[in-house]
Design a protein around this motif. Sequence first.
Motif, short mmCIF file in Angstrom:
data_model
loop_
_atom_site.label_atom_id
_atom_site.label_comp_id
_atom_site.label_asym_id
_atom_site.label_seq_id
_atom_site.Cartn_x
_atom_site.Cartn_y
_atom_site.Cartn_z
N GLY A 304 -30.19 -6.39 -2.79
CA GLY A 304 -31.18 -7.13 -3.57
C GLY A 304 -31.28 -8.60 -3.24
N PHE A 305 -30.60 -9.04 -2.18
CA PHE A 305 -30.64 -10.45 -1.79
C PHE A 305 -31.74 -10.66 -0.75
CE2 PHE A 305 -25.88 -9.71 -2.36
CZ PHE A 305 -25.94 -9.93 -3.72
N PHE A 306 -32.19 -11.91 -0.63
CA PHE A 306 -33.19 -12.22 0.40
C PHE A 306 -32.49 -12.79 1.62
CE2 PHE A 306 -36.05 -15.14 2.63
CZ PHE A 306 -37.09 -14.27 2.92
N VAL A 307 -32.68 -12.15 2.76
CA VAL A 307 -32.06 -12.58 4.01
C VAL A 307 -33.14 -13.21 4.90
CG1 VAL A 307 -30.75 -11.87 6.03
CG2 VAL A 307 -30.37 -10.72 3.83
N PHE A 308 -32.96 -14.46 5.23
CA PHE A 308 -33.93 -15.15 6.08
C PHE A 308 -33.88 -14.56 7.49
CE2 PHE A 308 -33.38 -17.98 2.60
CZ PHE A 308 -34.53 -18.75 2.51
#
Length: 373
Positions: A304-308
């Motif tokens: 659920g995290f945003f990975v650049f």
Amino acid sequence: MNDIFLNRAARPIQKLVAYDPGHDLPRLRERFGDIIVELGSNENGWGTSPKAVEAVVKAARDSFRYPDPLGLGLRARLADKHDCSEEEIVLGNGSHELLMQLAQVFAEPGDEVIYSRYGFAVYPIGTRAVGATGIAVDPFPRDHAMPLGTDLSQIPKAITERTKIIFVANPNNPTGTHFRIEDLKALLQQVPKHIPVVVDEAYTEFANAEGLESAISLRREFANLVVSRTFSKAYGLAGLRVGYLVAHREVCELINRLRESFNVNLLGLAAAEAALDDHEHLARVREGVLTQRARIAEALTQLGFFVFPSQTNFLLVDFHRRAQPIEDALFERAVIVRPMVPYGLPNCLRITVGNPAETDRLIASLIEAKDAA
């Protein structure tokens, strides 16, 4: 600090904040021992080339001698690699030293230096150290295909008669983002020819995106182009401190006026030459990073995290809330990552792409940390 000395320091130094290297890793190694997983400094999880290690052992026998002050052997090898002359290469104690020296050579109080708002911390430090004013251009917005990436189109708008040097990184630290060679060329066509444009390519060996090429291919067309590189990342020589830049020979001559005579040590010179020969090790490192980078990105996205998007050996991760509790939970599990509060990104952590075993520990620890934090 005693104000007696602070008030007598040069004015730019009085206001300067030193570069933050992150956690005190030597102490942490003592605390955690072999279980520590170091993922905060973008080091090479596959280690140093065996050929480089062998060269260091051999060179150590002559450690009572000064190293070659000109680094002629390594410069000759690099000139051959990049199809340029030895006079177009300057060696540094890591690329960090060279970036600082470029600011010293070209800027002074009253001048302006341009860089991206989310660029490497050394750019503003070098700027402030000489008393110049930093102009941080806005990056791409969060909803862009390259969120927080360097928006090269904003740089010409920031140029004034006071602009003395421009710093960009490709790929960029700490975001991991990149820009295309066509966009860099478009920028160089708009920048006045007397303003050096420095392209920091510390992570270029890890790049595989279409259109991402080394700026060195443009050096004959643009005399004001300066490209910096390092042996610290893909070549695994972070502890020996070897960097270099490729630039017009007049730029190199100016830096050599400032450069310390023996700034690259004997062991570093030997290791860097040997590392250049070990193509197999470099290929293993690159393949390993690309594989683990994709694996980590997928796992963290599923959490659920945003990975650049990244073209480096690290990932910038947005946890959608303050990341400090997660960093603390990882720390207690001996997994060391880099907080991004100094960059103005309190919800983010920068995580080095480690080897498979380190990736196993990272993912397992993040699952636990998410629940514990």
